[in-house]
Design a protein around this motif. Sequence first.
Motif, PDB file in Angstrom:
ATOM      1  N   SER A  89       0.767  -1.182   0.087  1.00 53.19           N
ATOM      2  CA  SER A  89       0.064   0.041   0.011  1.00 53.19           C
ATOM      3  C   SER A  89       0.935   1.266   0.128  1.00 53.19           C
ATOM      4  O   SER A  89       1.924   1.233   0.475  1.00 53.19           O
ATOM      5  N   ILE A  90       0.300   2.191  -0.667  1.00 48.19           N
ATOM      6  CA  ILE A  90       0.820   3.319  -0.481  1.00 48.19           C
ATOM      7  C   ILE A  90      -0.262   4.594  -0.775  1.00 48.19           C
ATOM      8  O   ILE A  90      -0.966   4.433  -1.669  1.00 48.19           O
ATOM      9  N   TYR A  91      -0.284   5.463   0.388  1.00 45.63           N
ATOM     10  CA  TYR A  91      -1.349   6.502   0.451  1.00 45.63           C
ATOM     11  C   TYR A  91      -0.948   7.909   0.964  1.00 45.63           C
ATOM     12  O   TYR A  91       0.007   7.900   1.861  1.00 45.63           O
ATOM     13  N   VAL A  92      -1.259   8.819   0.189  1.00 52.55           N
ATOM     14  CA  VAL A  92      -0.583  10.112   0.183  1.00 52.55           C
ATOM     15  C   VAL A  92      -1.823  11.118   0.570  1.00 52.55           C
ATOM     16  O   VAL A  92      -2.749  11.079  -0.533  1.00 52.55           O
ATOM     17  N   LEU A  93      -1.879  11.877   1.466  1.00 53.39           N
ATOM     18  CA  LEU A  93      -3.231  12.820   1.718  1.00 53.39           C
ATOM     19  C   LEU A  93      -3.207  13.824   0.396  1.00 53.39           C
ATOM     20  O   LEU A  93      -2.024  14.364  -0.211  1.00 53.39           O
ATOM     21  N   PRO A  94      -4.222  14.150  -0.255  1.00 54.31           N
ATOM     22  CA  PRO A  94      -4.347  14.790  -1.287  1.00 54.31           C
ATOM     23  C   PRO A  94      -3.560  16.135  -1.215  1.00 54.31           C
ATOM     24  O   PRO A  94      -2.883  16.593  -2.119  1.00 54.31           O
ATOM     25  N   LEU A  95      -3.779  16.604   0.071  1.00 48.43           N
ATOM     26  CA  LEU A  95      -3.079  18.102   0.283  1.00 48.43           C
ATOM     27  C   LEU A  95      -1.423  17.981   0.037  1.00 48.43           C
ATOM     28  O   LEU A  95      -0.742  18.912  -0.054  1.00 48.43           O
ATOM     29  N   ALA A  96      -0.972  16.646   0.220  1.00 51.84           N
ATOM     30  CA  ALA A  96       0.251  16.501   0.025  1.00 51.84           C
ATOM     31  C   ALA A  96       0.854  15.857  -1.086  1.00 51.84           C
ATOM     32  O   ALA A  96       2.126  15.769  -1.249  1.00 51.84           O
ATOM     33  N   GLN A  97       0.067  15.541  -2.000  1.00 57.64           N
ATOM     34  CA  GLN A  97       0.395  14.968  -3.149  1.00 57.64           C
ATOM     35  C   GLN A  97       0.873  16.096  -4.285  1.00 57.64           C
ATOM     36  O   GLN A  97       0.954  17.226  -4.030  1.00 57.64           O
ATOM     37  N   GLY A  98       1.723  15.573  -5.287  1.00 56.21           N
ATOM     38  CA  GLY A  98       2.695  16.419  -6.055  1.00 56.21           C
ATOM     39  C   GLY A  98       3.929  16.965  -5.499  1.00 56.21           C
ATOM     40  O   GLY A  98       4.417  17.865  -6.081  1.00 56.21           O
ATOM     41  N   ARG A  99       4.322  16.406  -4.330  1.00 56.98           N
ATOM     42  CA  ARG A  99       5.462  17.076  -3.677  1.00 56.98           C
ATOM     43  C   ARG A  99       6.681  15.881  -3.690  1.00 56.98           C
ATOM     44  O   ARG A  99       7.699  16.382  -3.046  1.00 56.98           O
ATOM     45  N   GLY A 100       6.611  14.649  -4.370  1.00 56.93           N
ATOM     46  CA  GLY A 100       7.542  13.829  -4.434  1.00 56.93           C
ATOM     47  C   GLY A 100       7.438  13.006  -3.121  1.00 56.93           C
ATOM     48  O   GLY A 100       8.225  12.049  -3.161  1.00 56.93           O
ATOM     49  N   ILE A 101       6.484  13.057  -2.278  1.00 56.91           N
ATOM     50  CA  ILE A 101       6.094  12.138  -1.076  1.00 56.91           C
ATOM     51  C   ILE A 101       6.065  10.645  -1.554  1.00 56.91           C
ATOM     52  O   ILE A 101       6.720   9.620  -1.092  1.00 56.91           O
ATOM     53  N   GLY A 102       5.220  10.485  -2.457  1.00 55.46           N
ATOM     54  CA  GLY A 102       5.176   8.997  -3.076  1.00 55.46           C
ATOM     55  C   GLY A 102       6.264   8.506  -3.756  1.00 55.46           C
ATOM     56  O   GLY A 102       6.506   7.364  -3.337  1.00 55.46           O
ATOM     57  N   ARG A 103       7.040   9.175  -4.410  1.00 52.72           N
ATOM     58  CA  ARG A 103       8.175   8.771  -4.963  1.00 52.72           C
ATOM     59  C   ARG A 103       9.213   8.537  -3.851  1.00 52.72           C
ATOM     60  O   ARG A 103      10.018   7.401  -4.002  1.00 52.72           O
ATOM     61  N   THR A 104       9.273   9.224  -2.853  1.00 48.30           N
ATOM     62  CA  THR A 104      10.142   9.012  -1.748  1.00 48.30           C
ATOM     63  C   THR A 104       9.614   7.839  -0.991  1.00 48.30           C
ATOM     64  O   THR A 104      10.793   6.971  -0.654  1.00 48.30           O
ATOM     65  N   LEU A 105       8.635   7.488  -0.845  1.00 49.82           N
ATOM     66  CA  LEU A 105       7.870   6.231  -0.153  1.00 49.82           C
ATOM     67  C   LEU A 105       8.281   5.000  -0.852  1.00 49.82           C
ATOM     68  O   LEU A 105       8.817   3.962  -0.295  1.00 49.82           O
ATOM     69  N   MET A 106       8.033   5.125  -2.195  1.00 52.48           N
ATOM     70  CA  MET A 106       8.523   3.992  -2.892  1.00 52.48           C
ATOM     71  C   MET A 106      10.006   3.673  -2.936  1.00 52.48           C
ATOM     72  O   MET A 106      10.333   2.477  -2.917  1.00 52.48           O
ATOM     73  N   ALA A 107      10.873   4.666  -3.046  1.00 52.25           N
ATOM     74  CA  ALA A 107      12.096   4.491  -2.833  1.00 52.25           C
ATOM     75  C   ALA A 107      12.552   4.009  -1.671  1.00 52.25           C
ATOM     76  O   ALA A 107      13.445   2.876  -1.661  1.00 52.25           O
ATOM     77  N   GLU A 108      12.080   4.314  -0.660  1.00 51.95           N
ATOM     78  CA  GLU A 108      12.199   3.769   0.901  1.00 51.95           C
ATOM     79  C   GLU A 108      11.947   2.250   0.813  1.00 51.95           C
ATOM     80  O   GLU A 108      12.674   1.239   1.102  1.00 51.95           O
ATOM     81  N   MET A 109      10.761   2.041   0.270  1.00 54.44           N
ATOM     82  CA  MET A 109      10.314   0.471   0.236  1.00 54.44           C
ATOM     83  C   MET A 109      11.214  -0.286  -0.676  1.00 54.44           C
ATOM     84  O   MET A 109      11.433  -1.511  -0.283  1.00 54.44           O
ATOM     85  N   ALA A 110      11.476   0.384  -1.864  1.00 51.91           N
ATOM     86  CA  ALA A 110      12.358  -0.517  -2.466  1.00 51.91           C
ATOM     87  C   ALA A 110      13.665  -0.590  -1.925  1.00 51.91           C
ATOM     88  O   ALA A 110      14.287  -1.692  -2.085  1.00 51.91           O
ATOM     89  N   ARG A 111      14.324   0.291  -1.285  1.00 54.47           N
ATOM     90  CA  ARG A 111      15.414   0.167  -0.443  1.00 54.47           C
ATOM     91  C   ARG A 111      15.142  -0.995   0.707  1.00 54.47           C
ATOM     92  O   ARG A 111      16.259  -1.870   0.770  1.00 54.47           O
ATOM     93  N   TYR A 112      14.220  -0.987   1.366  1.00 60.04           N
ATOM     94  CA  TYR A 112      13.839  -2.000   2.397  1.00 60.04           C
ATOM     95  C   TYR A 112      14.019  -3.561   1.655  1.00 60.04           C
ATOM     96  O   TYR A 112      14.629  -4.411   2.074  1.00 60.04           O
ATOM     97  N   LEU A 113      13.028  -3.682   0.452  1.00 63.99           N
ATOM     98  CA  LEU A 113      13.066  -4.860  -0.293  1.00 63.99           C
ATOM     99  C   LEU A 113      14.177  -5.656  -0.574  1.00 63.99           C
ATOM    100  O   LEU A 113      14.620  -6.533  -0.459  1.00 63.99           O
ATOM    101  N   SER A 114      15.168  -4.518  -1.122  1.00 64.60           N
ATOM    102  CA  SER A 114      16.523  -4.835  -1.663  1.00 64.60           C
ATOM    103  C   SER A 114      17.374  -5.356  -0.605  1.00 64.60           C
ATOM    104  O   SER A 114      18.251  -6.258  -0.702  1.00 64.60           O
ATOM    105  N   SER A 115      17.054  -4.937   0.789  1.00 62.75           N
ATOM    106  CA  SER A 115      17.827  -5.319   1.729  1.00 62.75           C
ATOM    107  C   SER A 115      17.641  -6.763   2.304  1.00 62.75           C
ATOM    108  O   SER A 115      18.413  -7.404   2.926  1.00 62.75           O
TER     109      SER A 115
END
Length: 173
Positions: A89-115
């Motif tokens: 899952s990945i959920y970002v409040l509408p008021l916070a969308q468009g700021r790169g938060i989703g990309r950052t969360l995906m990157a953190e999850m990818a980093r974790y899975l890679s570990s």
Amino acid sequence: MSDAHAIAAVHVSVSRTTYANLLPAETLDQFSVERRAKQWHKTIEMPDSAGIAVFVAEDADNMIVGFGCCSRQRSEVLAAKGFTGEFQSIYVLPLAQGRGIGRTLMAEMARYLSSLAISGGACWTLRDNEVARRFYEALNGEVVGEQAHGPSTAVALIEVAYGWRRLGSLLGE
């Protein structure tokens, strides 16, 4: 201190907005912060051996505005295709969308899975969820599966899976 309640609040708020025209009202009415908070508390408290990780994004006031959850792949079909990690899952409040938060969360999850020595990952989204699909496509995800899913209604919902054969692509590698 557990972030379960704040994560649940984001989860319910975003779900009700995102799925307003995609899911039946009676399904959305079943979403409650209290119920989700219990579920998220259990998820957060799972031992590391379960391979599940939850990441949060906070605003300048330290309020949680988004979250992501990942794990080893639960779908045998996707795992057989080499997508052994799952972005649950990945959920970002509408008021916070468009700021790169989703990309950052995906990157953190990818980093974790890679570990965990996982090289490829995938996620499911409703076929009619155009916002999510554009997001995954902007991250170079490719459609790698499709399935019908009938929650508690007579209407089957169609989900598509987006996959990344190399998680490094989500890390800019």
